[in-house]
Motif scaffolding. Structure first.
Motif, PDB file in Angstrom:
ATOM      1  N   ARG A  15       0.808  -1.217   0.000  1.00 23.14           N
ATOM      2  CA  ARG A  15       0.000   0.000   0.000  1.00 23.14           C
ATOM      3  C   ARG A  15       0.851   1.281   0.000  1.00 23.14           C
ATOM      4  O   ARG A  15       0.487   2.277  -0.618  1.00 23.14           O
ATOM      5  CB  ARG A  15      -0.921  -0.049   1.233  1.00 23.14           C
ATOM      6  CG  ARG A  15      -1.600   1.220   1.660  1.00 23.14           C
ATOM      7  CD  ARG A  15      -2.658   1.657   0.677  1.00 23.14           C
ATOM      8  NE  ARG A  15      -3.197   2.965   1.032  1.00 23.14           N
ATOM      9  CZ  ARG A  15      -2.566   4.120   0.825  1.00 23.14           C
ATOM     10  NH1 ARG A  15      -1.358   4.149   0.296  1.00 23.14           N
ATOM     11  NH2 ARG A  15      -3.141   5.258   1.155  1.00 23.14           N
ATOM     12  N   THR A  16       1.973   1.238   0.720  1.00 20.72           N
ATOM     13  CA  THR A  16       2.803   2.452   0.811  1.00 20.72           C
ATOM     14  C   THR A  16       3.947   2.366  -0.208  1.00 20.72           C
ATOM     15  O   THR A  16       4.425   1.266  -0.521  1.00 20.72           O
ATOM     16  CB  THR A  16       3.432   2.609   2.215  1.00 20.72           C
ATOM     17  OG1 THR A  16       4.386   1.550   2.403  1.00 20.72           O
ATOM     18  CG2 THR A  16       2.387   2.549   3.319  1.00 20.72           C
ATOM     19  N   PRO A  17       4.403   3.506  -0.710  1.00 22.15           N
ATOM     20  CA  PRO A  17       5.552   3.467  -1.630  1.00 22.15           C
ATOM     21  C   PRO A  17       6.776   2.812  -0.975  1.00 22.15           C
ATOM     22  O   PRO A  17       7.481   2.032  -1.612  1.00 22.15           O
ATOM     23  CB  PRO A  17       5.820   4.947  -1.924  1.00 22.15           C
ATOM     24  CG  PRO A  17       4.541   5.652  -1.622  1.00 22.15           C
ATOM     25  CD  PRO A  17       3.852   4.871  -0.538  1.00 22.15           C
ATOM     26  N   GLU A  18       6.991   3.098   0.315  1.00 22.23           N
ATOM     27  CA  GLU A  18       8.171   2.518   1.001  1.00 22.23           C
ATOM     28  C   GLU A  18       8.069   0.995   1.034  1.00 22.23           C
ATOM     29  O   GLU A  18       9.041   0.281   0.789  1.00 22.23           O
ATOM     30  CB  GLU A  18       8.264   3.040   2.449  1.00 22.23           C
ATOM     31  CG  GLU A  18       8.512   4.524   2.592  1.00 22.23           C
ATOM     32  CD  GLU A  18       7.211   5.342   2.579  1.00 22.23           C
ATOM     33  OE1 GLU A  18       6.136   4.788   2.264  1.00 22.23           O
ATOM     34  OE2 GLU A  18       7.281   6.546   2.876  1.00 22.23           O
ATOM     35  N   GLY A  19       6.856   0.512   1.375  1.00 21.42           N
ATOM     36  CA  GLY A  19       6.655  -0.938   1.474  1.00 21.42           C
ATOM     37  C   GLY A  19       6.691  -1.598   0.104  1.00 21.42           C
ATOM     38  O   GLY A  19       7.370  -2.612  -0.092  1.00 21.42           O
ATOM     39  N   ALA A  20       5.987  -1.024  -0.863  1.00 22.92           N
ATOM     40  CA  ALA A  20       5.897  -1.650  -2.188  1.00 22.92           C
ATOM     41  C   ALA A  20       7.293  -1.761  -2.819  1.00 22.92           C
ATOM     42  O   ALA A  20       7.665  -2.800  -3.356  1.00 22.92           O
ATOM     43  CB  ALA A  20       4.962  -0.844  -3.076  1.00 22.92           C
ATOM     44  N   ARG A  21       8.063  -0.695  -2.712  1.00 29.59           N
ATOM     45  CA  ARG A  21       9.417  -0.688  -3.281  1.00 29.59           C
ATOM     46  C   ARG A  21      10.292  -1.767  -2.623  1.00 29.59           C
ATOM     47  O   ARG A  21      11.028  -2.495  -3.280  1.00 29.59           O
ATOM     48  CB  ARG A  21      10.009   0.694  -2.986  1.00 29.59           C
ATOM     49  CG  ARG A  21      11.129   1.137  -3.847  1.00 29.59           C
ATOM     50  CD  ARG A  21      11.302   2.640  -3.685  1.00 29.59           C
ATOM     51  NE  ARG A  21      11.345   3.024  -2.290  1.00 29.59           N
ATOM     52  CZ  ARG A  21      12.466   3.356  -1.640  1.00 29.59           C
ATOM     53  NH1 ARG A  21      13.603   3.358  -2.240  1.00 29.59           N
ATOM     54  NH2 ARG A  21      12.410   3.726  -0.373  1.00 29.59           N
ATOM     55  N   PHE A  22      10.152  -1.864  -1.311  1.00 32.55           N
ATOM     56  CA  PHE A  22      10.966  -2.805  -0.536  1.00 32.55           C
ATOM     57  C   PHE A  22      10.609  -4.272  -0.879  1.00 32.55           C
ATOM     58  O   PHE A  22      11.474  -5.083  -1.201  1.00 32.55           O
ATOM     59  CB  PHE A  22      10.734  -2.511   0.948  1.00 32.55           C
ATOM     60  CG  PHE A  22      11.393  -3.460   1.892  1.00 32.55           C
ATOM     61  CD1 PHE A  22      12.758  -3.411   2.110  1.00 32.55           C
ATOM     62  CD2 PHE A  22      10.646  -4.408   2.582  1.00 32.55           C
ATOM     63  CE1 PHE A  22      13.371  -4.284   2.992  1.00 32.55           C
ATOM     64  CE2 PHE A  22      11.245  -5.287   3.461  1.00 32.55           C
ATOM     65  CZ  PHE A  22      12.609  -5.220   3.672  1.00 32.55           C
ATOM     66  N   TYR A  23       9.299  -4.580  -0.833  1.00 32.70           N
ATOM     67  CA  TYR A  23       8.894  -5.971  -1.100  1.00 32.70           C
ATOM     68  C   TYR A  23       9.116  -6.314  -2.573  1.00 32.70           C
ATOM     69  O   TYR A  23       9.323  -7.478  -2.924  1.00 32.70           O
ATOM     70  CB  TYR A  23       7.440  -6.212  -0.675  1.00 32.70           C
ATOM     71  CG  TYR A  23       7.287  -6.202   0.832  1.00 32.70           C
ATOM     72  CD1 TYR A  23       7.619  -7.328   1.588  1.00 32.70           C
ATOM     73  CD2 TYR A  23       6.846  -5.072   1.510  1.00 32.70           C
ATOM     74  CE1 TYR A  23       7.515  -7.328   2.971  1.00 32.70           C
ATOM     75  CE2 TYR A  23       6.738  -5.049   2.891  1.00 32.70           C
ATOM     76  CZ  TYR A  23       7.068  -6.177   3.622  1.00 32.70           C
ATOM     77  OH  TYR A  23       6.972  -6.162   4.993  1.00 32.70           O
ATOM     78  N   ASP A  24       9.066  -5.291  -3.449  1.00 36.07           N
ATOM     79  CA  ASP A  24       9.331  -5.576  -4.854  1.00 36.07           C
ATOM     80  C   ASP A  24      10.800  -5.927  -5.073  1.00 36.07           C
ATOM     81  O   ASP A  24      11.117  -6.816  -5.871  1.00 36.07           O
ATOM     82  CB  ASP A  24       8.932  -4.376  -5.725  1.00 36.07           C
ATOM     83  CG  ASP A  24       8.762  -4.802  -7.166  1.00 36.07           C
ATOM     84  OD1 ASP A  24       8.062  -5.825  -7.395  1.00 36.07           O
ATOM     85  OD2 ASP A  24       9.338  -4.172  -8.066  1.00 36.07           O
ATOM     86  N   ALA A  25      11.672  -5.249  -4.355  1.00 34.64           N
ATOM     87  CA  ALA A  25      13.104  -5.599  -4.457  1.00 34.64           C
ATOM     88  C   ALA A  25      13.291  -7.044  -3.998  1.00 34.64           C
ATOM     89  O   ALA A  25      14.085  -7.806  -4.570  1.00 34.64           O
ATOM     90  CB  ALA A  25      13.936  -4.645  -3.606  1.00 34.64           C
ATOM     91  N   SER A  26      12.528  -7.454  -2.986  1.00 34.86           N
ATOM     92  CA  SER A  26      12.650  -8.825  -2.486  1.00 34.86           C
ATOM     93  C   SER A  26      12.158  -9.832  -3.526  1.00 34.86           C
ATOM     94  O   SER A  26      12.783 -10.861  -3.765  1.00 34.86           O
ATOM     95  CB  SER A  26      11.845  -8.977  -1.191  1.00 34.86           C
ATOM     96  OG  SER A  26      12.375 -10.017  -0.416  1.00 34.86           O
ATOM     97  N   LEU A  27      11.013  -9.493  -4.134  1.00 37.48           N
ATOM     98  CA  LEU A  27      10.453 -10.402  -5.145  1.00 37.48           C
ATOM     99  C   LEU A  27      11.447 -10.584  -6.300  1.00 37.48           C
ATOM    100  O   LEU A  27      11.634 -11.698  -6.803  1.00 37.48           O
ATOM    101  CB  LEU A  27       9.125  -9.815  -5.646  1.00 37.48           C
ATOM    102  CG  LEU A  27       8.237 -10.721  -6.486  1.00 37.48           C
ATOM    103  CD1 LEU A  27       7.868 -11.983  -5.741  1.00 37.48           C
ATOM    104  CD2 LEU A  27       6.949  -9.979  -6.871  1.00 37.48           C
ATOM    105  N   LYS A  28      12.084  -9.497  -6.679  1.00 36.18           N
ATOM    106  CA  LYS A  28      13.051  -9.592  -7.792  1.00 36.18           C
ATOM    107  C   LYS A  28      14.250 -10.462  -7.382  1.00 36.18           C
ATOM    108  O   LYS A  28      14.777 -11.220  -8.193  1.00 36.18           O
ATOM    109  CB  LYS A  28      13.511  -8.196  -8.201  1.00 36.18           C
ATOM    110  CG  LYS A  28      12.356  -7.415  -8.839  1.00 36.18           C
ATOM    111  CD  LYS A  28      12.836  -6.337  -9.777  1.00 36.18           C
ATOM    112  CE  LYS A  28      11.722  -5.865 -10.685  1.00 36.18           C
ATOM    113  NZ  LYS A  28      10.707  -5.064 -10.012  1.00 36.18           N
ATOM    114  N   LEU A  29      14.660 -10.345  -6.125  1.00 36.90           N
ATOM    115  CA  LEU A  29      15.756 -11.214  -5.671  1.00 36.90           C
ATOM    116  C   LEU A  29      15.291 -12.668  -5.639  1.00 36.90           C
ATOM    117  O   LEU A  29      16.042 -13.582  -6.000  1.00 36.90           O
ATOM    118  CB  LEU A  29      16.235 -10.787  -4.277  1.00 36.90           C
ATOM    119  CG  LEU A  29      16.970  -9.445  -4.222  1.00 36.90           C
ATOM    120  CD1 LEU A  29      17.228  -9.025  -2.784  1.00 36.90           C
ATOM    121  CD2 LEU A  29      18.300  -9.548  -4.975  1.00 36.90           C
TER     122      LEU A  29
END
Ligand code: PYC
Length: 394
Positions: free
Chosen positions: A63-77
């Motif tokens: 929901r938040t830009p901080e969270g989405a960016r963070f979990y997206d980096a994880s998904l890419k890893l």
């Protein structure tokens, strides 16, 4: 796959508390930065806590830009982790649906989709016809008690084999020289003049200038030992799995209104989870109450499942923070770091957390990607409200 019991040395450069996905990823990432004199202390066996008890869902539609960016980096890893660890992690990236049963949830999902799209995350609101096409077994009928009026569709979401993730990291960390000590419980943390000097364990003292708390479920007990307070309450989260059946469900299906999420494993079992239990507790006993509620809610969504039999139920512990975001980085005690407060989101964040915590320790600077998740935010009132992205209403 790894040395069953490495020699317990009297001192390490870094002691990581917690042998789950986060602790092992942190240890592994430290070795990539040249810090190899590292011990991982696990009070039970590797992956015995939240890492081995979650329902294996990966996604980054937060929901938040901080969270989405963070979990997206994880998904890419996660997408390239099997190759990096040379270990089959059985990642089925077949999409994730969060169902909307009310106008209010349509609003929240459209908002999440916009935040996601602005960050380049593949996530969009879809109508009932598309939902029906993606999950034909589901009752997408306007006369249903809780009609499905749309969904947030997140194609890169999916499921991964959680124990394989743990074993893959453990094998790689061991290969780079990390000592993993199972059945090694931390009983105290030594702090002198505001600086960590080591930990006491059931197997003796270990000196270390850096101690990282990567535990879930018991994180407050560890932070308390260092004299650091965190606003975390611990709740049980129950889950269950059925007997295997032929594949019929490709995507992960989540209904916040019905408090349930469902996915089908490669072996054909259906894995179900729900909200955290409504009381703070360290109990990991399953309850009949949970299974009854779960079955009722699953059948609202997929009536043809009424003949399926549950194979097993279990539970894990979730450390909930007031804003549903984690607490990561340094603390007021020099050398004592935290990677805690994951609520129900921890497993998704293993790889990026390992990278960020290792960088934080190696450089003594907080990486930008976790700068919003510091402990200080609760004093400054700068919360990162991620409750709106919870799978179900906790
Ligand atoms: O956030 O997707 C999620 C989730 C599913 C189960 C627990 N958390």
């Amino acid at each position: 796959m790894w040395r069953p019991r490495a020699e317990l040395k009297g001192a390490y450069d870094v002691v990581v508390v917690g042998g789950g996905a986060h602790g092992l990823a942190t240890a592994y990432e430290l070795t990539k930065l040249g810090i190899t004199n590292v011990a991982v202390l696990e009070k039970s066996y590797i992956g015995s806590g939240a890492a081995g008890r979650n329902t294996t869902i990966l996604r980054s539609n937060y929901r938040t830009p901080e969270g989405a960016r963070f979990y997206d980096a994880s998904l890419k890893l996660y997408e390239q982790l099997a190759g990096e660890l040379d270990f089959n992690l059985l990642f089925s990236q077949n999409g994730h649906l969060t169902l909307a049963h009310s106008d209010r949830s349509v609003f929240v999902m459209r908002e999440r989709a916009e935040v996601n799209q602005l960050l380049g995350i593949d996530s969009r609101f879809i109508g009932p016809d598309e939902v029906r096409a993606l999950a034909p077994a589901m009752q997408v009928h306007p006369d249903a008690t809780y009609p499905i009026i749309g969904a947030l569709y997140h194609p890169p979401g999916g499921i991964i084999r959680h124990d394989a993730v743990v074993w893959g990291y453990a094998r790689a960390a061991d290969a780079y020289g990390v000592h993993m000590h199972q059945q090694t419980e931390v009983t105290a943390i030594d702090v002198t003049d505001g600086q960590v000097t080591g930990v006491q364990t059931n197997r003796g003292l270990i000196g270390a200038p850096i101690v990282v708390n990567c535990t879930a479920g018991w994180s407050t007990l560890i932070t308390d030992m260092a004299g650091v307070q965190t606003p975390i309450q611990t709740f049980p989260l129950q889950a269950a799995v059925t007997e295997p059946v032929r594949p019929f469900l490709d995507t992960v299906v989540v209904s916040g209104t019905l408090h349930v999420y469902v996915s089908q494993t490669d072996r054909g079992e259906l894995v179900f989870g729900a909200s955290v239990d409504p009381f703070a507790s360290y109990s990991m006993r399953g309850s009949l109450d949970f299974v009854e509620g779960l079955a009722g809610h699953v059948l609202e969504l997929m009536p043809p499942l009424h003949k399926m039999r549950l194979l097993r139920q279990w539970s894990g512990l979730c450390d909930m923070t007031p804003d549903y975001s984690p607490i990561m980085g340094p603390t007021p005690v020099k050398g004592f770091y935290v990677d805690v407060g994951w609520g129900t989101y921890g497993f998704k964040a293993g790889p990026v957390s390992g990278e960020a915590m290792a960088e934080c320790i190696a450089t003594q600077r907080t990486p930008e990607i976790i700068s919003a998740f510091g402990l200080q935010r609760f004093t400054d009132g700068e919360l990162v409200g991620e409750k709106g992205a919870a799978a179900v209403g906790h």
